[in-house]
Design a protein around this motif. Structure first.
Motif, mmCIF file in Angstrom:
data_model
loop_
_atom_site.group_PDB
_atom_site.id
_atom_site.type_symbol
_atom_site.label_atom_id
_atom_site.label_comp_id
_atom_site.label_asym_id
_atom_site.label_seq_id
_atom_site.Cartn_x
_atom_site.Cartn_y
_atom_site.Cartn_z
ATOM 1 N N LYS A 41 -36.202 -8.654 8.573
ATOM 2 C CA LYS A 41 -36.781 -9.996 8.395
ATOM 3 C C LYS A 41 -36.081 -10.743 7.267
ATOM 4 C CE LYS A 41 -41.538 -8.638 9.353
ATOM 5 N NZ LYS A 41 -42.886 -8.622 8.738
ATOM 6 N N TRP A 42 -35.626 -9.995 6.282
ATOM 7 C CA TRP A 42 -35.072 -10.619 5.081
ATOM 8 C C TRP A 42 -33.616 -10.265 4.822
ATOM 9 C CZ3 TRP A 42 -39.655 -7.648 4.722
ATOM 10 C CH2 TRP A 42 -40.821 -8.401 4.765
ATOM 11 N N PHE A 43 -33.181 -9.115 5.287
ATOM 12 C CA PHE A 43 -31.855 -8.621 4.943
ATOM 13 C C PHE A 43 -31.015 -8.387 6.188
ATOM 14 C CE2 PHE A 43 -34.849 -7.064 1.760
ATOM 15 C CZ PHE A 43 -34.259 -7.506 0.592
ATOM 16 N N ASN A 44 -29.718 -8.616 6.043
ATOM 17 C CA ASN A 44 -28.754 -8.280 7.073
ATOM 18 C C ASN A 44 -28.160 -6.927 6.684
ATOM 19 O OD1 ASN A 44 -26.478 -7.940 8.652
ATOM 20 N ND2 ASN A 44 -25.829 -10.064 8.476
ATOM 21 N N ILE A 45 -28.410 -5.912 7.480
ATOM 22 C CA ILE A 45 -27.947 -4.561 7.129
ATOM 23 C C ILE A 45 -26.434 -4.516 6.911
ATOM 24 C CG2 ILE A 45 -27.625 -3.691 9.472
ATOM 25 C CD1 ILE A 45 -28.983 -1.043 8.435
ATOM 26 N N GLU A 46 -25.700 -5.409 7.532
ATOM 27 C CA GLU A 46 -24.241 -5.451 7.368
ATOM 28 C C GLU A 46 -23.838 -5.915 5.967
ATOM 29 O OE1 GLU A 46 -22.182 -4.290 9.715
ATOM 30 O OE2 GLU A 46 -23.949 -3.853 10.930
ATOM 31 N N GLN A 47 -24.754 -6.574 5.242
ATOM 32 C CA GLN A 47 -24.438 -7.077 3.908
ATOM 33 C C GLN A 47 -24.992 -6.190 2.793
ATOM 34 O OE1 GLN A 47 -26.014 -11.053 4.245
ATOM 35 N NE2 GLN A 47 -24.049 -11.848 4.931
ATOM 36 N N VAL A 48 -25.698 -5.138 3.162
ATOM 37 C CA VAL A 48 -26.263 -4.225 2.173
ATOM 38 C C VAL A 48 -25.161 -3.336 1.608
ATOM 39 C CG1 VAL A 48 -27.846 -2.287 1.862
ATOM 40 C CG2 VAL A 48 -28.549 -4.246 3.243
ATOM 41 N N VAL A 49 -25.175 -3.164 0.296
ATOM 42 C CA VAL A 49 -24.226 -2.273 -0.368
ATOM 43 C C VAL A 49 -24.924 -0.921 -0.517
ATOM 44 C CG1 VAL A 49 -22.844 -1.896 -2.432
ATOM 45 C CG2 VAL A 49 -23.246 -4.224 -1.616
ATOM 46 N N TYR A 50 -24.329 0.111 0.053
ATOM 47 C CA TYR A 50 -24.933 1.448 0.029
ATOM 48 C C TYR A 50 -23.847 2.478 -0.277
ATOM 49 C CZ TYR A 50 -22.972 1.928 4.698
ATOM 50 O OH TYR A 50 -22.097 1.982 5.762
ATOM 51 N N ASP A 51 -24.263 3.718 -0.444
ATOM 52 C CA ASP A 51 -23.310 4.783 -0.748
ATOM 53 C C ASP A 51 -22.562 5.184 0.525
ATOM 54 O OD1 ASP A 51 -21.845 6.921 -1.591
ATOM 55 O OD2 ASP A 51 -23.545 8.156 -2.182
ATOM 56 N N ASN A 52 -21.395 4.584 0.695
ATOM 57 C CA ASN A 52 -20.555 4.909 1.848
ATOM 58 C C ASN A 52 -19.384 5.805 1.437
ATOM 59 O OD1 ASN A 52 -18.920 3.174 0.450
ATOM 60 N ND2 ASN A 52 -18.722 1.654 2.068
ATOM 61 N N GLY A 53 -19.452 6.283 0.195
ATOM 62 C CA GLY A 53 -18.403 7.161 -0.313
ATOM 63 C C GLY A 53 -17.214 6.429 -0.906
ATOM 64 N N LEU A 54 -17.190 5.098 -0.825
ATOM 65 C CA LEU A 54 -16.054 4.329 -1.331
ATOM 66 C C LEU A 54 -16.298 3.748 -2.723
ATOM 67 C CD1 LEU A 54 -15.080 2.404 1.938
ATOM 68 C CD2 LEU A 54 -14.061 4.492 1.014
ATOM 69 N N ILE A 55 -17.565 3.547 -3.064
ATOM 70 C CA ILE A 55 -17.918 2.954 -4.351
ATOM 71 C C ILE A 55 -18.528 4.046 -5.222
ATOM 72 C CG2 ILE A 55 -19.378 1.236 -5.507
ATOM 73 C CD1 ILE A 55 -19.331 -0.398 -2.913
ATOM 74 N N PRO A 56 -18.081 4.165 -6.486
ATOM 75 C CA PRO A 56 -18.699 5.167 -7.362
ATOM 76 C C PRO A 56 -20.218 4.947 -7.440
ATOM 77 C CG PRO A 56 -16.752 4.251 -8.398
ATOM 78 C CD PRO A 56 -17.015 3.433 -7.163
ATOM 79 N N SER A 57 -20.959 6.035 -7.358
ATOM 80 C CA SER A 57 -22.410 5.951 -7.353
ATOM 81 C C SER A 57 -22.965 6.253 -8.741
ATOM 82 C CB SER A 57 -22.952 6.939 -6.318
ATOM 83 O OG SER A 57 -24.317 6.707 -6.073
ATOM 84 N N LYS A 58 -24.283 6.419 -8.819
ATOM 85 C CA LYS A 58 -24.946 6.694 -10.101
ATOM 86 C C LYS A 58 -24.207 7.777 -10.860
ATOM 87 C CE LYS A 58 -29.617 5.576 -8.601
ATOM 88 N NZ LYS A 58 -30.948 6.091 -8.332
ATOM 89 N N PRO A 59 -24.062 7.647 -12.133
ATOM 90 C CA PRO A 59 -24.596 6.622 -13.019
ATOM 91 C C PRO A 59 -23.674 5.422 -13.187
ATOM 92 C CG PRO A 59 -23.575 8.302 -14.354
ATOM 93 C CD PRO A 59 -23.432 8.727 -12.896
ATOM 94 N N GLU A 60 -22.580 5.362 -12.441
ATOM 95 C CA GLU A 60 -21.662 4.231 -12.538
ATOM 96 C C GLU A 60 -22.345 2.967 -12.021
ATOM 97 O OE1 GLU A 60 -18.821 4.558 -14.113
ATOM 98 O OE2 GLU A 60 -19.212 6.692 -14.305
ATOM 99 N N PRO A 61 -22.112 1.806 -12.642
ATOM 100 C CA PRO A 61 -22.771 0.567 -12.231
ATOM 101 C C PRO A 61 -22.050 -0.182 -11.112
ATOM 102 C CG PRO A 61 -21.483 0.164 -14.188
ATOM 103 C CD PRO A 61 -21.364 1.645 -13.884
ATOM 104 N N ASP A 62 -20.941 0.334 -10.609
ATOM 105 C CA ASP A 62 -20.084 -0.392 -9.671
ATOM 106 C C ASP A 62 -20.840 -0.977 -8.486
ATOM 107 O OD1 ASP A 62 -18.614 1.457 -11.293
ATOM 108 O OD2 ASP A 62 -16.858 1.030 -10.082
ATOM 109 N N ILE A 63 -21.792 -0.246 -7.929
ATOM 110 C CA ILE A 63 -22.488 -0.677 -6.724
ATOM 111 C C ILE A 63 -23.287 -1.965 -6.955
ATOM 112 C CG2 ILE A 63 -24.645 0.625 -6.995
ATOM 113 C CD1 ILE A 63 -24.256 1.432 -4.007
ATOM 114 N N TYR A 64 -23.669 -2.212 -8.216
ATOM 115 C CA TYR A 64 -24.476 -3.388 -8.551
ATOM 116 C C TYR A 64 -23.650 -4.574 -9.031
ATOM 117 C CZ TYR A 64 -27.915 0.250 -8.227
ATOM 118 O OH TYR A 64 -28.668 1.296 -7.783
ATOM 119 N N ILE A 65 -22.374 -4.344 -9.227
ATOM 120 C CA ILE A 65 -21.521 -5.422 -9.770
ATOM 121 C C ILE A 65 -20.934 -6.248 -8.639
ATOM 122 C CG2 ILE A 65 -19.410 -5.893 -11.090
ATOM 123 C CD1 ILE A 65 -20.101 -3.465 -12.800
#
Length: 65
Positions: A41-65
């Motif tokens: 209803k609110w989000f396009n799943i194609e635009q969600v940033v998730y752990d796909n193995g390409l972006i460093p995850s916690k505790p790195e802040p990359d996913i939120y930048i």
């Protein structure tokens, strides 16, 4: 969902304010929540940033930048 969240997301959508989800969860968890919480209803799943193995995850802040 948290009290007031639906109204807040509806407001953002009405005002055409861009927003998305950034999560350290993998795609299977993401799909689960989209299906069970009707997040489409609110989000396009194609635009969600998730752990796909390409972006460093916690505790790195990359996913939120």
């Amino acid at each position: 969902m948290a009290d007031g969240l639906v109204e807040f997301l509806d407001y953002l959508k009405r005002q055409q304010i861009p927003f998305t989800i950034a999560t350290a969860s993998g795609l299977n968890n993401l799909k689960f929540f989209f299906e069970n919480l009707d997040l489409g209803k609110w989000f396009n799943i194609e635009q969600v940033v998730y752990d796909n193995g390409l972006i460093p995850s916690k505790p790195e802040p990359d996913i939120y930048i």
